[in-house]
Motif scaffolding. Sequence first.
Motif, PDB file in Angstrom:
ATOM      1  N   TYR A  16       0.835  -1.194   0.000  1.00 53.48           N
ATOM      2  CA  TYR A  16       0.000   0.000   0.000  1.00 53.48           C
ATOM      3  C   TYR A  16       0.877   1.253   0.000  1.00 53.48           C
ATOM      4  O   TYR A  16       2.054   1.219   0.361  1.00 53.48           O
ATOM      5  CB  TYR A  16      -0.901   0.030   1.237  1.00 53.48           C
ATOM      6  CG  TYR A  16      -1.991  -1.028   1.214  1.00 53.48           C
ATOM      7  CD1 TYR A  16      -3.267  -0.713   0.780  1.00 53.48           C
ATOM      8  CD2 TYR A  16      -1.727  -2.336   1.602  1.00 53.48           C
ATOM      9  CE1 TYR A  16      -4.270  -1.675   0.756  1.00 53.48           C
ATOM     10  CE2 TYR A  16      -2.717  -3.308   1.578  1.00 53.48           C
ATOM     11  CZ  TYR A  16      -3.985  -2.982   1.159  1.00 53.48           C
ATOM     12  OH  TYR A  16      -4.965  -3.926   1.117  1.00 53.48           O
ATOM     13  N   VAL A  17       0.253   2.356  -0.415  1.00 61.83           N
ATOM     14  CA  VAL A  17       0.953   3.633  -0.441  1.00 61.83           C
ATOM     15  C   VAL A  17      -0.037   4.726  -0.065  1.00 61.83           C
ATOM     16  O   VAL A  17      -1.210   4.672  -0.441  1.00 61.83           O
ATOM     17  CB  VAL A  17       1.558   3.898  -1.844  1.00 61.83           C
ATOM     18  CG1 VAL A  17       0.483   3.999  -2.902  1.00 61.83           C
ATOM     19  CG2 VAL A  17       2.421   5.149  -1.829  1.00 61.83           C
ATOM     20  N   SER A  18       0.407   5.701   0.732  1.00 63.38           N
ATOM     21  CA  SER A  18      -0.422   6.860   1.065  1.00 63.38           C
ATOM     22  C   SER A  18      -0.181   7.929   0.010  1.00 63.38           C
ATOM     23  O   SER A  18       0.956   8.411  -0.144  1.00 63.38           O
ATOM     24  CB  SER A  18      -0.060   7.402   2.457  1.00 63.38           C
ATOM     25  OG  SER A  18      -0.514   6.535   3.462  1.00 63.38           O
ATOM     26  N   VAL A  19      -1.229   8.296  -0.696  1.00 66.22           N
ATOM     27  CA  VAL A  19      -1.033   9.148  -1.873  1.00 66.22           C
ATOM     28  C   VAL A  19      -2.231  10.059  -2.101  1.00 66.22           C
ATOM     29  O   VAL A  19      -3.376   9.693  -1.798  1.00 66.22           O
ATOM     30  CB  VAL A  19      -0.777   8.258  -3.119  1.00 66.22           C
ATOM     31  CG1 VAL A  19      -1.991   7.413  -3.430  1.00 66.22           C
ATOM     32  CG2 VAL A  19      -0.384   9.099  -4.319  1.00 66.22           C
ATOM     33  N   ASP A  20      -1.956  11.254  -2.573  1.00 66.57           N
ATOM     34  CA  ASP A  20      -2.983  12.132  -3.120  1.00 66.57           C
ATOM     35  C   ASP A  20      -3.013  11.836  -4.617  1.00 66.57           C
ATOM     36  O   ASP A  20      -2.152  12.301  -5.369  1.00 66.57           O
ATOM     37  CB  ASP A  20      -2.615  13.596  -2.853  1.00 66.57           C
ATOM     38  CG  ASP A  20      -3.687  14.574  -3.326  1.00 66.57           C
ATOM     39  OD1 ASP A  20      -4.390  14.249  -4.308  1.00 66.57           O
ATOM     40  OD2 ASP A  20      -3.813  15.652  -2.730  1.00 66.57           O
ATOM     41  N   LEU A  21      -3.958  11.019  -5.031  1.00 67.81           N
ATOM     42  CA  LEU A  21      -3.955  10.505  -6.406  1.00 67.81           C
ATOM     43  C   LEU A  21      -4.042  11.629  -7.433  1.00 67.81           C
ATOM     44  O   LEU A  21      -3.408  11.557  -8.498  1.00 67.81           O
ATOM     45  CB  LEU A  21      -5.125   9.528  -6.585  1.00 67.81           C
ATOM     46  CG  LEU A  21      -5.065   8.629  -7.813  1.00 67.81           C
ATOM     47  CD1 LEU A  21      -3.758   7.837  -7.854  1.00 67.81           C
ATOM     48  CD2 LEU A  21      -6.260   7.681  -7.847  1.00 67.81           C
ATOM     49  N   HIS A  73       5.118  13.936  -1.052  1.00 73.36           N
ATOM     50  CA  HIS A  73       4.773  12.578  -0.616  1.00 73.36           C
ATOM     51  C   HIS A  73       5.953  11.906   0.098  1.00 73.36           C
ATOM     52  O   HIS A  73       5.935  10.696   0.315  1.00 73.36           O
ATOM     53  CB  HIS A  73       4.363  11.717  -1.822  1.00 73.36           C
ATOM     54  CG  HIS A  73       3.001  12.033  -2.356  1.00 73.36           C
ATOM     55  ND1 HIS A  73       2.773  13.075  -3.235  1.00 73.36           N
ATOM     56  CD2 HIS A  73       1.785  11.443  -2.140  1.00 73.36           C
ATOM     57  CE1 HIS A  73       1.487  13.114  -3.542  1.00 73.36           C
ATOM     58  NE2 HIS A  73       0.863  12.141  -2.891  1.00 73.36           N
ATOM     59  N   HIS A  74       6.999  12.684   0.429  1.00 70.51           N
ATOM     60  CA  HIS A  74       8.224  12.157   1.057  1.00 70.51           C
ATOM     61  C   HIS A  74       8.945  11.170   0.138  1.00 70.51           C
ATOM     62  O   HIS A  74       9.595  10.232   0.601  1.00 70.51           O
ATOM     63  CB  HIS A  74       7.904  11.487   2.393  1.00 70.51           C
ATOM     64  CG  HIS A  74       7.199  12.373   3.364  1.00 70.51           C
ATOM     65  ND1 HIS A  74       7.816  13.435   3.985  1.00 70.51           N
ATOM     66  CD2 HIS A  74       5.904  12.382   3.793  1.00 70.51           C
ATOM     67  CE1 HIS A  74       6.942  14.059   4.758  1.00 70.51           C
ATOM     68  NE2 HIS A  74       5.778  13.443   4.665  1.00 70.51           N
ATOM     69  N   GLY A  75       8.795  11.414  -1.157  1.00 69.00           N
ATOM     70  CA  GLY A  75       9.493  10.599  -2.150  1.00 69.00           C
ATOM     71  C   GLY A  75      10.577  11.406  -2.836  1.00 69.00           C
ATOM     72  O   GLY A  75      11.054  12.417  -2.310  1.00 69.00           O
ATOM     73  N   SER A  76      10.945  10.977  -4.042  1.00 65.75           N
ATOM     74  CA  SER A  76      12.017  11.663  -4.758  1.00 65.75           C
ATOM     75  C   SER A  76      11.872  11.451  -6.259  1.00 65.75           C
ATOM     76  O   SER A  76      11.070  10.621  -6.717  1.00 65.75           O
ATOM     77  CB  SER A  76      13.389  11.170  -4.288  1.00 65.75           C
ATOM     78  OG  SER A  76      13.508   9.774  -4.515  1.00 65.75           O
ATOM     79  N   LEU A  77      12.639  12.216  -7.017  1.00 59.85           N
ATOM     80  CA  LEU A  77      12.647  12.119  -8.482  1.00 59.85           C
ATOM     81  C   LEU A  77      14.067  11.787  -8.926  1.00 59.85           C
ATOM     82  O   LEU A  77      15.025  12.412  -8.473  1.00 59.85           O
ATOM     83  CB  LEU A  77      12.189  13.442  -9.099  1.00 59.85           C
ATOM     84  CG  LEU A  77      11.791  13.397 -10.568  1.00 59.85           C
ATOM     85  CD1 LEU A  77      10.467  12.644 -10.724  1.00 59.85           C
ATOM     86  CD2 LEU A  77      11.660  14.812 -11.139  1.00 59.85           C
ATOM     87  N   ARG A  78      14.200  10.783  -9.800  1.00 57.43           N
ATOM     88  CA  ARG A  78      15.524  10.356 -10.273  1.00 57.43           C
ATOM     89  C   ARG A  78      15.612  10.523 -11.781  1.00 57.43           C
ATOM     90  O   ARG A  78      14.743  10.061 -12.519  1.00 57.43           O
ATOM     91  CB  ARG A  78      15.763   8.893  -9.887  1.00 57.43           C
ATOM     92  CG  ARG A  78      17.153   8.376 -10.295  1.00 57.43           C
ATOM     93  CD  ARG A  78      17.328   6.942  -9.821  1.00 57.43           C
ATOM     94  NE  ARG A  78      16.409   6.031 -10.503  1.00 57.43           N
ATOM     95  CZ  ARG A  78      15.909   4.929  -9.945  1.00 57.43           C
ATOM     96  NH1 ARG A  78      16.212   4.619  -8.682  1.00 57.43           N
ATOM     97  NH2 ARG A  78      15.086   4.142 -10.616  1.00 57.43           N
ATOM     98  N   LEU A  79      16.667  11.187 -12.250  1.00 55.75           N
ATOM     99  CA  LEU A  79      16.883  11.428 -13.673  1.00 55.75           C
ATOM    100  C   LEU A  79      18.083  10.622 -14.142  1.00 55.75           C
ATOM    101  O   LEU A  79      19.158  10.683 -13.540  1.00 55.75           O
ATOM    102  CB  LEU A  79      17.152  12.913 -13.941  1.00 55.75           C
ATOM    103  CG  LEU A  79      15.953  13.869 -14.032  1.00 55.75           C
ATOM    104  CD1 LEU A  79      15.169  13.888 -12.728  1.00 55.75           C
ATOM    105  CD2 LEU A  79      16.419  15.280 -14.392  1.00 55.75           C
TER     106      LEU A  79
END
Length: 417
Positions: A300-305, A390-396
């Motif tokens: 599961y994931v807590s998300v604002d869809l 969302h306490h995540g990150s973006l990877r390029l």
Amino acid sequence: MNGIVPADATEQFILRNKAKIAQAEPFDPTLIPENVGYVYLADDGRLLASNMSAVERKKAMAFLRGQVMSTSSSAYMEIERREGVVVAHYTLKPRYSNPWMEAHFPPVNYLFSALMVSLCFISAMTITLIWARRLTKQLMPMIEASEEIAKQNLDFEIGTSTIKEFNGVLNAFEKMKIALSRSLREKWTEEANRKNQISSLAHDLKTPVAIIHGNAELLKETKLSDEQRSYVDFIAKNSTRISTYAHALMEVNQFGVSEELDLKRLHISVVAEKIAALAREIANTYRCPIEESLDVGNSYVSVDLKQLERGVQNLLMNAIHYAPEASAVELLISTGENTLEMTVGDYGPGFSDEDLKRASEPFYRGDKSRHSSTHYGLGLYTAKTVAELHHGSLRLTNRSSGQGAMVTLMLPLENNA
């Protein structure tokens, strides 16, 4: 001191009995303390009585001849008698009154030295602790002030100190707090005004631009010459561009204001299907082939869809803009060890080294080979903002083949429970 005999106690005892020792007939050795060595010599040098060893007697006789002198630790005393002389030898040092203590305890001098050293050490430590506590107490207003200022909390009272120099520092803190407060308030007011102006400008642009674009579309339906039609196309094209600029301004303004999310706990398969459906809609709209790969587990994931779709939509639009004509855009949704990973890839020129460092900055457009006239450098910035909220990150990254870019939006997974 009880239990300790002073250093001059033996000497004082001999002095008090000196007259008796000189006059007693016959010579009475009990008048001399047990711890004192003595030798009683006749006027002609004959030995009459002694408790000294032969070596000690030689030293006593040398004292009579003036060849040996008393010292601070080893003293001699001469007592004249009618038919001779008594020489007493004693030591000038403190001792224990108890014989057992004298035999088993360290010498009194050493004990006193150790006690003095210990006392000095304890005194120094006590004084140090007292002053340390006092200084800590005096420093607390400065420590508290620096912590509050570091947190940009300027609504607090700065304490005082009884130390003049510390008060000088605290007064400097007070001046700095007032200056920072004034500066921050001006900055916040300026920022609020700027955002209001941007919102107003973007909103006000929508109506006239819509009117211009609508009228241009109506003109297209009338009979026009080729030259007139080119003018109308030019008006329609640039009115669309102005609308896009206004939308870009609103994007930046919105993310600069609100960081609130409507989080819901969803199974990752539901999230993956929603994102895949969004990707298909965008691909169909732009007639772009899409390659999908969905491989998610049971978590599961807590998300604002809504916000997540917005972030992925920007990644998809970026990929479509940069993909070569007729080439596909790739969507990969999978789970890592603790993350849900949504990767959008294209087969375009890829990221330059500068792009990899700065591509997620707002309004960064980078290498001309990776931007178009309708790209404003907000897509990756928006996606990164969504991920971080969302306490995540973006990877390029670039594809291992060197042809194409890969951007991965990662969200933290929750426990299945």
